[in-house]
Design a protein around this motif. Structure first.
Motif, PDB file in Angstrom:
ATOM      1  N   PHE A 347     -19.902  30.866  -3.512  1.00 45.40           N
ATOM      2  CA  PHE A 347     -20.725  31.435  -2.445  1.00 45.40           C
ATOM      3  C   PHE A 347     -20.089  32.701  -1.887  1.00 45.40           C
ATOM      4  O   PHE A 347     -20.787  33.678  -1.581  1.00 45.40           O
ATOM      5  CB  PHE A 347     -20.916  30.408  -1.320  1.00 45.40           C
ATOM      6  CG  PHE A 347     -21.929  30.841  -0.295  1.00 45.40           C
ATOM      7  CD1 PHE A 347     -23.279  30.607  -0.497  1.00 45.40           C
ATOM      8  CD2 PHE A 347     -21.534  31.493   0.862  1.00 45.40           C
ATOM      9  CE1 PHE A 347     -24.220  31.017   0.431  1.00 45.40           C
ATOM     10  CE2 PHE A 347     -22.464  31.905   1.799  1.00 45.40           C
ATOM     11  CZ  PHE A 347     -23.815  31.662   1.579  1.00 45.40           C
ATOM     12  N   GLU A 348     -18.780  32.715  -1.759  1.00 44.19           N
ATOM     13  CA  GLU A 348     -18.099  33.914  -1.261  1.00 44.19           C
ATOM     14  C   GLU A 348     -18.319  35.093  -2.201  1.00 44.19           C
ATOM     15  O   GLU A 348     -18.603  36.218  -1.765  1.00 44.19           O
ATOM     16  CB  GLU A 348     -16.609  33.640  -1.095  1.00 44.19           C
ATOM     17  CG  GLU A 348     -15.835  34.838  -0.546  1.00 44.19           C
ATOM     18  CD  GLU A 348     -14.350  34.538  -0.384  1.00 44.19           C
ATOM     19  OE1 GLU A 348     -13.615  35.426   0.083  1.00 44.19           O
ATOM     20  OE2 GLU A 348     -13.927  33.415  -0.727  1.00 44.19           O
ATOM     21  N   SER A 349     -18.209  34.849  -3.506  1.00 45.09           N
ATOM     22  CA  SER A 349     -18.444  35.900  -4.495  1.00 45.09           C
ATOM     23  C   SER A 349     -19.890  36.373  -4.440  1.00 45.09           C
ATOM     24  O   SER A 349     -20.175  37.579  -4.497  1.00 45.09           O
ATOM     25  CB  SER A 349     -18.099  35.380  -5.884  1.00 45.09           C
ATOM     26  OG  SER A 349     -18.408  36.326  -6.877  1.00 45.09           O
ATOM     27  N   TYR A 350     -20.804  35.418  -4.337  1.00 46.24           N
ATOM     28  CA  TYR A 350     -22.223  35.757  -4.232  1.00 46.24           C
ATOM     29  C   TYR A 350     -22.499  36.619  -3.008  1.00 46.24           C
ATOM     30  O   TYR A 350     -23.242  37.616  -3.084  1.00 46.24           O
ATOM     31  CB  TYR A 350     -23.043  34.470  -4.173  1.00 46.24           C
ATOM     32  CG  TYR A 350     -24.310  34.576  -3.372  1.00 46.24           C
ATOM     33  CD1 TYR A 350     -25.462  35.154  -3.913  1.00 46.24           C
ATOM     34  CD2 TYR A 350     -24.361  34.102  -2.065  1.00 46.24           C
ATOM     35  CE1 TYR A 350     -26.627  35.259  -3.161  1.00 46.24           C
ATOM     36  CE2 TYR A 350     -25.520  34.205  -1.315  1.00 46.24           C
ATOM     37  CZ  TYR A 350     -26.644  34.781  -1.866  1.00 46.24           C
ATOM     38  OH  TYR A 350     -27.787  34.892  -1.118  1.00 46.24           O
ATOM     39  N   ALA A 351     -21.919  36.264  -1.862  1.00 47.50           N
ATOM     40  CA  ALA A 351     -22.189  37.000  -0.621  1.00 47.50           C
ATOM     41  C   ALA A 351     -21.751  38.455  -0.739  1.00 47.50           C
ATOM     42  O   ALA A 351     -22.441  39.366  -0.257  1.00 47.50           O
ATOM     43  CB  ALA A 351     -21.490  36.318   0.547  1.00 47.50           C
ATOM     44  N   LYS A 352     -20.617  38.700  -1.383  1.00 52.85           N
ATOM     45  CA  LYS A 352     -20.147  40.076  -1.565  1.00 52.85           C
ATOM     46  C   LYS A 352     -21.086  40.857  -2.475  1.00 52.85           C
ATOM     47  O   LYS A 352     -21.425  42.011  -2.201  1.00 52.85           O
ATOM     48  CB  LYS A 352     -18.733  40.063  -2.145  1.00 52.85           C
ATOM     49  CG  LYS A 352     -17.670  39.535  -1.196  1.00 52.85           C
ATOM     50  CD  LYS A 352     -16.312  39.516  -1.865  1.00 52.85           C
ATOM     51  CE  LYS A 352     -15.250  38.980  -0.923  1.00 52.85           C
ATOM     52  NZ  LYS A 352     -13.908  38.905  -1.583  1.00 52.85           N
TER      53      LYS A 352
END
Length: 382
Positions: A347-352
């Motif tokens: 999710f962190e990678s997706y948000a960026k």
């Protein structure tokens, strides 16, 4: 083994009220978890779905990356391609007025698919049933009580029924039944919604690719469906949806006709068969590392449709949740913490990536929709 008949889904047979793993939700995530457990373990599995599948469901287009997941579930690519419409390209007017086209044909993995969601979800559920999963559909969930085993109380028609399970997998979508009941922290980044219109006919030859177009208030998504149907969606904020009155068919049509690329195609379409609203906010749950339950699909993490992660995430997380359940029941744990952390990292990678994509659209600096997409500190506890 045979596909479960309708009668099999209406009531229990001897011993079916005691299962090892109970899965809440029989969509792609729940079916993937059930198939994984039944293909690779001897655990008794029950799938509970609150309603019959709706023929109008979002999640129409998938990339070729979906096929390895389906093959893991024992579903051959050739059989899937025969039942759905091939997707050859993706066109987008994002950050500028002109369309930019990306072809699937040159990625080395072949074309994607425009799905008939009713057929796709039914195929997965039938596969789970053929492998021996008990399917309880439709059934209203009345309550979940913890204990040495979970007790799940259901209403089927006019009667109540209780299922006992050693482990529960929450695949209930954005309603996230277990996530809410167990009071798991949830990070949510926005309040986006999608309005979907489904059309019975269209120029199929002209719509053999998806089409995305941004506007001052959000962005459109147009995709062909099997049998000559089309789906048109507009993604925006909940406040903008109310301001533009997009659930009114006349307002919806006026707004769509004003777009440069979508508008000319919409003029050739009849009145929509259905106009539906769905929440599409981005969120992720902080699941427990080692408990007698976990979550998959939208119940665990949900993503902006621009990412095209929905169905692929549903299948992959369902597979992983099945493995977590098996490890917990057979070994007392071991995979839950890794699964939990992988969801948070993903999710962190997706948000960026999502923020960088929205930053590419700078034509409407005064638009509240686009300003909110660029907010630096957008994640909040829900």
């Amino acid at each position: 083994m045979r596909v479960p008949a309708a009668a099999d889904r209406d009531g229990p047979r001897a011993g079916e009220d005691q299962v090892d793993v109970l899965i809440l939700g029989a969509g792609p995530a729940g079916a993937a978890a059930a198939i994984t457990l039944r293909r690779h373990t001897r655990l008794r599995v029950a799938l509970v779905e609150r309603r019959l599948f709706d023929p109008f469901r979002p999640g129409e287009t998938v990339s070729p990356a979906l096929f390895p997941l389906l093959e893991y579930l024992g579903i051959a690519r050739a059989g899937v391609e025969q039942r759905h419409l091939e997707s050859y390209a993706h066109a987008a007017a994002w950050g500028g007025e002109e369309l930019v086209v990306r072809d699937f044909l040159f990625n080395g993995r072949g074309s994607g698919l425009h799905l008939d969601r009713l057929a796709f979800d039914s195929m997965l559920l039938d596969q789970a049933g053929q492998l021996g999963a008990q399917i309880v559909q439709p059934a209203e969930l009345l309550g979940i009580a913890p204990g040495a085993r979970w007790t799940v109380t259901l209403r089927q028609g006019e009667r109540q029924r209780a299922l006992s399970a050693a482990y529960v997998i929450d695949c209930s979508g954005r309603s996230s039944v277990m996530v809410r009941q167990q009071q798991c922290p949830v990070l949510q980044t926005d309040r986006m919604v999608g309005v979907y219109a489904y059309y019975e006919a269209g120029q199929r030859e002209r719509l053999q690719r998806t089409l995305v177009e941004t506007t001052e208030d959000g962005w459109f998504y147009l995709a062909p469906l099997p049998a000559g149907r089309s789906a048109l969606a507009f993604m925006t904020d909940a406040e903008t949806l109310r301001t533009l009155d997009l659930l009114d068919p006349a307002s919806w049509r006026r707004h769509a006709l004003a777009s440069r690329h979508i508008g000319p195609l919409l003029r050739e379409l009849p009145a929509p068969q259905a106009l539906r609203q769905y929440p599409i906010h981005s969120r992720v749950a902080r699941l427990p590392g080692n408990a007698a339950w976990t979550a998959a699909g939208d119940a665990a993490a949900s993503f902006d449709p621009v990412s095209s992660l929905g169905i692929g995430h549903a299948l992959s997380s369902g597979i992983q949740a099945g493995r977590v359940a098996h490890a917990f029941l057979e070994q007392g744990g071991g995979l839950g913490e890794g699964y939990r952390q992988s969801l948070l990292d993903h999710f962190e990678s997706y948000a960026k990536t999502r923020r960088a994509l929205y930053a590419n659209e700078r034509r409407w600096p005064g638009s509240g929709f686009w300003q909110r997409r660029l907010a630096h500190d957008c994640a909040r506890a829900a």
